[in-house]
Design an enzyme around this catalytic site. Sequence first.
Site, short mmCIF file in Angstrom:
data_model
loop_
_atom_site.label_atom_id
_atom_site.label_comp_id
_atom_site.label_asym_id
_atom_site.label_seq_id
_atom_site.Cartn_x
_atom_site.Cartn_y
_atom_site.Cartn_z
N GLN A 148 0.35 -7.47 -8.61
CA GLN A 148 -0.49 -6.26 -8.65
C GLN A 148 0.04 -5.25 -9.67
OE1 GLN A 148 0.55 -7.73 -5.84
NE2 GLN A 148 -0.88 -7.48 -4.15
N ALA A 197 -4.84 -0.53 0.64
CA ALA A 197 -5.23 -0.10 1.98
C ALA A 197 -6.49 0.77 2.03
CB ALA A 197 -4.04 0.61 2.64
N ASP A 238 0.64 0.90 3.43
CA ASP A 238 -0.41 0.20 4.16
C ASP A 238 -0.49 0.63 5.62
OD1 ASP A 238 0.39 -1.69 1.80
OD2 ASP A 238 -1.66 -2.15 2.42
N ARG A 292 -8.50 -5.01 -2.77
CA ARG A 292 -7.25 -4.93 -2.01
C ARG A 292 -6.73 -3.50 -2.15
NH1 ARG A 292 -5.01 -2.95 -5.82
NH2 ARG A 292 -3.10 -3.05 -4.60
N ASN A 328 4.66 -1.37 3.28
CA ASN A 328 3.99 -1.42 1.97
C ASN A 328 4.27 -2.80 1.38
OD1 ASN A 328 2.42 -0.12 -0.12
ND2 ASN A 328 4.28 -0.09 -1.34
N LYS A 329 3.77 -3.02 0.19
CA LYS A 329 3.87 -4.32 -0.47
C LYS A 329 5.28 -4.88 -0.44
CE LYS A 329 1.33 -6.36 -1.65
NZ LYS A 329 0.82 -7.46 -0.78
N ARG A 364 -7.91 -8.90 7.17
CA ARG A 364 -6.49 -8.72 6.83
C ARG A 364 -5.83 -7.88 7.93
NH1 ARG A 364 -4.82 -7.31 0.81
NH2 ARG A 364 -2.88 -8.27 1.54
O1 MRU Z 1 -1.85 -6.89 -0.70
P1 MRU Z 1 -2.41 -5.64 -1.29
O2 MRU Z 1 -2.59 -5.70 -2.77
O3 MRU Z 1 -3.64 -5.18 -0.56
O4 MRU Z 1 -1.28 -4.56 -1.01
C1 MRU Z 1 -1.47 -3.27 -1.50
C2 MRU Z 1 -0.31 -2.40 -1.28
O5 MRU Z 1 0.66 -2.77 -0.67
C3 MRU Z 1 -0.44 -0.99 -1.78
O6 MRU Z 1 0.79 -0.53 -2.22
C4 MRU Z 1 -0.92 -0.11 -0.62
O7 MRU Z 1 -2.08 -0.64 -0.08
C5 MRU Z 1 -1.15 1.27 -1.04
S1 MRU Z 1 -2.67 1.38 -1.89
C6 MRU Z 1 -3.11 2.94 -2.23
#
Ligand code: MRU
Length: 352
Positions: free
Chosen positions: A196, A48, A237, A46, A247-248, A89
């Site tokens: 995470q 991006a 993302d 996981r 983002n998350k 995704r």
């Molecule tokens: O659902 P995820 O774990 O794939 O989400 C990840 C994030 O939101 C990260 O902050 C984002 O991808 C930046 S990663 C360098």
Amino acid sequence: MSVETMRIENGFLQLIDQRVLPLAFETVMCRNAAETAEAIRSMVVRGAPAIGCAAAYGVALEARIAAGQMRPIFDATLEQAFSILAASRPTAVNLFWALERMRRLWTQQGHMPSDEVAALLFHEACAIFEEDIAANRAMGAHGAALLTQDARVLTHCNAGALATAGHGTALGVIRSAVEAGKNISVIADETRPFLQGARLTAWEMVQEKIPVTLIADNMAGHMMKSGAIDAVIVGADRIAANGDVANKIGTYMVAVLAARHNIPFYVAAPLSTFDLSAASGDAIPIEERSADEVTGFRNVRWAPEGVLVANPAFDVTPAELIAAIITEKGVISRPDRNTVAAHCSAANMNKT
Ligand code: MRU
């Protein structure tokens, strides 16, 4: 020690299984596009940029399997691989960026024998992987300069080596600042519901002996108000043309709190995370994940049967809350439609 999120092992894609970290260190082997798509969907891999790299390898693996077939059969197999991977995704645009790059190369070779196309595609996937590490290193150098000598930096989710080909975006900035001799400490939001921050960011920082303090997501406001945080850095993302950042889930809340407390809020992301076709964050698709992630964790359930659940996996932080976006090409201060356009077109013009 450097974390190898993914690598090619005996011709297959080996991924660290991020679902079981930090309680176990296991790997998952992907032999084709379908297995790679499933690993992305189920969050074995996981983050991006990591998703983009894995998807490119997924195409390359499928192309290798079909190498030697007549072009119509080979092309049909690849078309199927692209659609499986694209459906894995929806939010991180790096996935679609990497697939588009692989597709462009494939369709440019209309008359080439399939085994030669397969070799080119494998080479391209490796290039995407290597370029991501180089981008993270460059971002690290640009971003480290923004942090003060003893900065206490809050981060949300995991934007580290595990979320990329290596080094990380937000954590890459922190790593580079530490390498430059700064005395950085990290405050990691646990990042409900998938944790995470608690599982992955805390693990990466502990591995490298960078001081890290884990907090539950609802503690960030108190920490900021008590003066315990000097800066916030997160990854992204998808970044829209006006500088809005997906983002998350929970990132928006942190950005609002940072603005309330006059704490700079930075985003570190490579140019492959920009989606200039999205005029604003409103155009970014937000993934809705399974209710199970909210009602419990692994085999433990804490919410009553029958409760309704919402589980949007991402949110959008408006550009006006962002002090700067750090890319491999430099820093976009006070991002908006004009500064983002200028940065991206200068970066495109400087491409070799
Ligand atoms: O659902 P995820 O774990 O794939 O989400 C990840 C994030 O939101 C990260 O902050 C984002 O991808 C930046 S990663 C360098």
